[in-house]
Scaffold this active site. Sequence first.
Site, PDB file in Angstrom:
ATOM      1  N   GLU A   1      -6.295  -9.255   3.260  1.00  0.00           N
ATOM      2  CA  GLU A   1      -5.394  -8.603   4.338  1.00  0.00           C
ATOM      3  C   GLU A   1      -5.369  -9.527   5.637  1.00  0.00           C
ATOM      4  OE1 GLU A   1      -6.160  -4.398   5.281  1.00  0.00           O
ATOM      5  OE2 GLU A   1      -6.777  -4.256   2.822  1.00  0.00           O
TER       6      GLU A   1
ATOM      7  N   GLN B   1       1.853  -6.337   5.321  1.00  0.00           N
ATOM      8  CA  GLN B   1       2.257  -5.740   4.135  1.00  0.00           C
ATOM      9  C   GLN B   1       3.773  -6.036   3.805  1.00  0.00           C
ATOM     10  OE1 GLN B   1       0.858  -1.778   3.009  1.00  0.00           O
ATOM     11  NE2 GLN B   1      -0.973  -2.059   3.946  1.00  0.00           N
TER      12      GLN B   1
ATOM     13  N   TYR C   1      -7.233  -9.133  10.896  1.00  0.00           N
ATOM     14  CA  TYR C   1      -5.820  -9.022  11.713  1.00  0.00           C
ATOM     15  C   TYR C   1      -5.674  -9.553  13.166  1.00  0.00           C
ATOM     16  CZ  TYR C   1      -4.696  -5.629   8.115  1.00  0.00           C
ATOM     17  OH  TYR C   1      -4.302  -5.144   6.702  1.00  0.00           O
TER      18      TYR C   1
ATOM     19  N   ASN D   1     -12.458  -1.270  -1.353  1.00  0.00           N
ATOM     20  CA  ASN D   1     -11.768  -1.975  -0.099  1.00  0.00           C
ATOM     21  C   ASN D   1     -12.334  -1.335   0.989  1.00  0.00           C
ATOM     22  OD1 ASN D   1      -9.335  -2.860   1.419  1.00  0.00           O
ATOM     23  ND2 ASN D   1      -9.535  -0.495   2.109  1.00  0.00           N
ATOM     24  N   GLU D   2     -12.672  -2.237   1.886  1.00  0.00           N
ATOM     25  CA  GLU D   2     -13.355  -1.868   3.210  1.00  0.00           C
ATOM     26  C   GLU D   2     -14.340  -0.761   3.271  1.00  0.00           C
ATOM     27  OE1 GLU D   2     -10.167  -1.485   6.503  1.00  0.00           O
ATOM     28  OE2 GLU D   2      -9.724  -3.590   6.364  1.00  0.00           O
TER      29      GLU D   2
ATOM     30  N   GLU E   1       0.738  -0.995   0.037  1.00  0.00           N
ATOM     31  CA  GLU E   1       0.142  -0.019  -0.057  1.00  0.00           C
ATOM     32  C   GLU E   1       0.923   1.292  -0.140  1.00  0.00           C
ATOM     33  OE1 GLU E   1      -3.012   0.020   3.035  1.00  0.00           O
ATOM     34  OE2 GLU E   1      -3.979   1.788   2.331  1.00  0.00           O
TER      35      GLU E   1
HETATM   36  O1  AHR Z   1      -3.084  -2.985   6.077  1.00  0.00           O
HETATM   37  C1  AHR Z   1      -3.478  -1.624   6.487  1.00  0.00           C
HETATM   38  C2  AHR Z   1      -4.964  -1.052   6.553  1.00  0.00           C
HETATM   39  O2  AHR Z   1      -5.537  -2.059   7.192  1.00  0.00           O
HETATM   40  C3  AHR Z   1      -5.461  -1.267   4.931  1.00  0.00           C
HETATM   41  O3  AHR Z   1      -5.086   0.174   4.404  1.00  0.00           O
HETATM   42  C4  AHR Z   1      -6.957  -1.357   5.508  1.00  0.00           C
HETATM   43  O4  AHR Z   1      -7.681  -1.927   4.372  1.00  0.00           O
HETATM   44  C5  AHR Z   1      -7.152  -2.256   6.951  1.00  0.00           C
HETATM   45  O5  AHR Z   1      -7.967  -1.406   7.667  1.00  0.00           O
END
Ligand code: AHR
Length: 491
Positions: free
Chosen positions: A296, A345, A240, A172-173, A25
């Site tokens: 992600e 990432q 995450y 995205n999101e 990103e």
């Molecule tokens: O990876 C960091 C961020 O996490 C990304 O930009 C977003 O899609 C997610 O919330």
Amino acid sequence: MNTLYIKPAVTRGHISKNIQGHFSEHLGRCIYGGLYVGENSEIPNVNGMRKAAVDALRAIRIPVLRWPGGCFADEYHWKDGIGPKETRKRMVNTHWGGVTEDNSFGTHEFMELCRQLGCDPYVNGNVGSGTVQEMSEWVEYITFDGVSPMADLRRQNGHEEAWKLPYFGVGNENWGCGGNMTAEYYANEYRRYQTYVRQYRSDSKVYKVACGSNGGDFEWTDVLMKQAGWCMDGLSLHYYTVPHDWDHKGAALGFSREDYQITLEKALEIDRLITRHSAIMDQYDPERRVGLIVDEWGTWYDVEPGTNPGFLYQQNSMRDAMVAALTLNIFNQHCERVHMANLAQLVNVLQSLILTEGPRMLLTPTYYVFKLFQHHQENELLLSEMKTDGEKSSVPAVQASASVDQRGVIHVTLVNPGLDDAQEVKIDLSGRKAQDVTGSILTGAMDAHNTFDAPEQVHNAPFEGIALSEAGLSVTLPPVSVVHLGIRLHD
Ligand code: AHR
């Protein structure tokens, strides 16, 4: 004692190489200063791409790279990133640190990076603040070979031939940073935007990914599948591993044994999430045509002290290696539905494979896990089951997945996440016998990591813990370890 039962004759799905995909990103030093150092840099580069990073990533055969975000994708206007660099528009990266984005890395540079890496591009379009026309024209600019305003513009900017665009994300999101939409609203928007993502190339279809759920939002998946399942190829999932809470996530280094345990428990949660999202998708798509795209995932800690909080820079230890290995084994086991996954990432952001500091660069423990797992790429998953004597715990004593490659070699990746005890694993091959076995291992203390002054503290080594005899095959895994075995069977 543990026994891994493998059925070499029973396959359970194809392991797409894309399960080992990555994400880059415009965030912190992932692109600028990380992957892209610029054509005039003193850091060795090819057309601006950091050569050492490209070489290291080619060595693990990274299959696909997602770009330009993330949250950045929904405020990115691609036309700002084409044409002569001196005249490219500057903008503020409001989401990530409020820094100036000079747009010197745009579409052409991303395609060049993918060319150098030998990987497929996965471009994420802007639904949150972009128009249907803008998204449609981006696809035309990238993929159309005939005479058209966008194809001509591409040629004018120095790229005669159209590129292939194998993967495209439509937002995205969008439940959060991508526009705070409801599932019903986004489902309609998705249907509209994707209509104009045209298939210009007969030799390469654009695979369309709809924005999926935030972790355990199963309602989102249900609505998207019901209302738009027919016009998507993939539905994303973001998850995450945050050891504590979002305000105090926990440090990347200097953590306790309890933090280690909590982190692995939370990482393993992805198994339950995939199972439940897949079950919902099965109701609408029993053939499993639509892929679950975990675009992600990874650990998210507090940033390193003294670094920009908006840059999400964190160190990476054997704890991260355990998270990566457990997760990649889980993805393998779900390969019938999980068609792609992208670790967040690639460089200098969250759970990175590579960290850089000026000209210096190091490979993280997570990088070495991908090096071990690359042997599964494009294999067939084998039916396998781990049986362990003794009490079950929230983190298994040992975890594995097995696959077979085109030459008939069986690949097994085993994880011992325990902090204290070695684990012996007997490998039962359903009556078949191993002729020879090779192995590599990654192991170290739970917080072992590489630094710029000591970049080789943690790395893969030949695995010595293999016992192969007439009685069969067994291995001994030290605490905090990941092992890859390549097993050739007797005829
Ligand atoms: O990876 C960091 C961020 O996490 C990304 O930009 C977003 O899609 C997610 O919330």
